[in-house]
Design a protein around this motif. Sequence first.
Motif, mmCIF file in Angstrom:
data_model
loop_
_atom_site.group_PDB
_atom_site.id
_atom_site.type_symbol
_atom_site.label_atom_id
_atom_site.label_comp_id
_atom_site.label_asym_id
_atom_site.label_seq_id
_atom_site.Cartn_x
_atom_site.Cartn_y
_atom_site.Cartn_z
ATOM 1 N N ASN A 1 0.813 -1.220 0.000
ATOM 2 C CA ASN A 1 0.000 0.000 0.000
ATOM 3 C C ASN A 1 0.842 1.263 0.000
ATOM 4 O O ASN A 1 0.370 2.313 -0.444
ATOM 5 C CB ASN A 1 -0.969 -0.009 1.179
ATOM 6 C CG ASN A 1 -2.096 -0.980 0.972
ATOM 7 O OD1 ASN A 1 -2.487 -1.282 -0.162
ATOM 8 N ND2 ASN A 1 -2.629 -1.511 2.055
ATOM 9 N N ASN A 2 2.079 1.181 0.489
ATOM 10 C CA ASN A 2 2.992 2.322 0.435
ATOM 11 C C ASN A 2 3.774 2.359 -0.870
ATOM 12 O O ASN A 2 4.719 3.126 -1.001
ATOM 13 C CB ASN A 2 3.954 2.297 1.621
ATOM 14 C CG ASN A 2 3.259 2.620 2.913
ATOM 15 O OD1 ASN A 2 2.250 3.307 2.933
ATOM 16 N ND2 ASN A 2 3.792 2.101 4.005
ATOM 17 N N ARG A 3 3.387 1.493 -1.810
ATOM 18 C CA ARG A 3 4.031 1.381 -3.126
ATOM 19 C C ARG A 3 5.524 1.073 -2.997
ATOM 20 O O ARG A 3 6.349 1.584 -3.740
ATOM 21 C CB ARG A 3 3.801 2.621 -3.969
ATOM 22 C CG ARG A 3 2.354 2.828 -4.336
ATOM 23 C CD ARG A 3 2.223 3.876 -5.425
ATOM 24 N NE ARG A 3 0.842 4.041 -5.815
ATOM 25 C CZ ARG A 3 0.232 3.333 -6.758
ATOM 26 N NH1 ARG A 3 0.883 2.404 -7.396
ATOM 27 N NH2 ARG A 3 -1.029 3.541 -7.062
ATOM 28 N N GLU A 4 5.840 0.255 -2.016
ATOM 29 C CA GLU A 4 7.202 -0.227 -1.826
ATOM 30 C C GLU A 4 7.280 -1.659 -2.314
ATOM 31 O O GLU A 4 6.298 -2.400 -2.225
ATOM 32 C CB GLU A 4 7.594 -0.192 -0.347
ATOM 33 C CG GLU A 4 7.531 1.173 0.292
ATOM 34 C CD GLU A 4 7.711 1.105 1.797
ATOM 35 O OE1 GLU A 4 7.854 -0.015 2.356
ATOM 36 O OE2 GLU A 4 7.690 2.162 2.421
ATOM 37 N N VAL A 5 8.430 -2.042 -2.810
ATOM 38 C CA VAL A 5 8.623 -3.442 -3.165
ATOM 39 C C VAL A 5 8.718 -4.219 -1.856
ATOM 40 O O VAL A 5 9.492 -3.853 -0.972
ATOM 41 C CB VAL A 5 9.906 -3.633 -4.007
ATOM 42 C CG1 VAL A 5 10.181 -5.107 -4.244
ATOM 43 C CG2 VAL A 5 9.784 -2.888 -5.322
ATOM 44 N N PRO A 6 7.905 -5.267 -1.706
ATOM 45 C CA PRO A 6 7.954 -6.033 -0.454
ATOM 46 C C PRO A 6 9.362 -6.581 -0.190
ATOM 47 O O PRO A 6 10.034 -7.065 -1.089
ATOM 48 C CB PRO A 6 6.969 -7.175 -0.705
ATOM 49 C CG PRO A 6 6.032 -6.638 -1.736
ATOM 50 C CD PRO A 6 6.870 -5.750 -2.600
ATOM 51 N N THR A 7 9.783 -6.456 1.047
ATOM 52 C CA THR A 7 11.111 -6.922 1.425
ATOM 53 C C THR A 7 11.134 -8.433 1.537
ATOM 54 O O THR A 7 10.099 -9.096 1.538
ATOM 55 C CB THR A 7 11.527 -6.325 2.783
ATOM 56 O OG1 THR A 7 10.603 -6.782 3.776
ATOM 57 C CG2 THR A 7 11.562 -4.822 2.747
ATOM 58 N N GLY A 8 12.331 -8.977 1.654
ATOM 59 C CA GLY A 8 12.492 -10.417 1.776
ATOM 60 C C GLY A 8 11.757 -10.983 2.969
ATOM 61 O O GLY A 8 11.169 -12.054 2.894
ATOM 62 N N THR A 9 11.759 -10.252 4.078
ATOM 63 C CA THR A 9 11.072 -10.721 5.278
ATOM 64 C C THR A 9 9.577 -10.810 5.045
ATOM 65 O O THR A 9 8.935 -11.792 5.430
ATOM 66 C CB THR A 9 11.365 -9.779 6.460
ATOM 67 O OG1 THR A 9 12.768 -9.690 6.641
ATOM 68 C CG2 THR A 9 10.705 -10.271 7.723
ATOM 69 N N ALA A 10 9.013 -9.803 4.401
ATOM 70 C CA ALA A 10 7.571 -9.818 4.133
ATOM 71 C C ALA A 10 7.216 -10.927 3.154
ATOM 72 O O ALA A 10 6.220 -11.633 3.342
ATOM 73 C CB ALA A 10 7.127 -8.462 3.584
ATOM 74 N N ILE A 11 8.029 -11.104 2.123
ATOM 75 C CA ILE A 11 7.764 -12.161 1.151
ATOM 76 C C ILE A 11 7.919 -13.528 1.808
ATOM 77 O O ILE A 11 7.114 -14.439 1.560
ATOM 78 C CB ILE A 11 8.670 -12.016 -0.083
ATOM 79 C CG1 ILE A 11 8.291 -10.753 -0.846
ATOM 80 C CG2 ILE A 11 8.553 -13.233 -0.986
ATOM 81 C CD1 ILE A 11 9.189 -10.429 -2.007
ATOM 82 N N ASP A 12 8.929 -13.693 2.653
ATOM 83 C CA ASP A 12 9.080 -14.952 3.395
ATOM 84 C C ASP A 12 7.837 -15.238 4.235
ATOM 85 O O ASP A 12 7.348 -16.361 4.277
ATOM 86 C CB ASP A 12 10.304 -14.902 4.313
ATOM 87 C CG ASP A 12 11.583 -15.254 3.597
ATOM 88 O OD1 ASP A 12 11.522 -15.744 2.453
ATOM 89 O OD2 ASP A 12 12.649 -15.038 4.190
ATOM 90 N N GLY A 13 7.341 -14.211 4.897
ATOM 91 C CA GLY A 13 6.151 -14.386 5.728
ATOM 92 C C GLY A 13 4.939 -14.800 4.926
ATOM 93 O O GLY A 13 4.180 -15.688 5.330
#
Length: 124
Positions: free
Chosen positions: A57-69
């Motif tokens: 929603n903040n138009r950021e590329v999801p980080t590795g931690t978020a993608i892992d989750g």
Amino acid sequence: MLLLLIPIIEILGIWMVGSWLGVGWTVFLMLATSVIGFLMARSQGRQAWQVFMLQVNNREVPTGTAIDGVCILLAGFLLIAPGFVTDLVGFILLVPFTRNYVRAFLTHTFHKMMASGKFIVIKR
């Protein structure tokens, strides 16, 4: 078409495992993977999804931690579903070694989508 193909493959897989191991062990394996999936989804899913959605929603590329989750959450749901094919995909998403490849692919895909302007933002 895919929605019809997955249950057919799952039924075939259950039948094959059942004929190899027997009904009792097949049912035990299906219940065991469902319990593992439920516990994983419950413990890790909600927080990972919130971090992922905040970044999207903040138009950021999801980080590795978020993608892992999110991968772990999806793995939990796939392990809950009855069948061995979804369990296999769930374990691929669960194991850190194989999840690294999935994370790299998803990160690359998110970067391409954001660069092309095709990234869909979900607002609440």
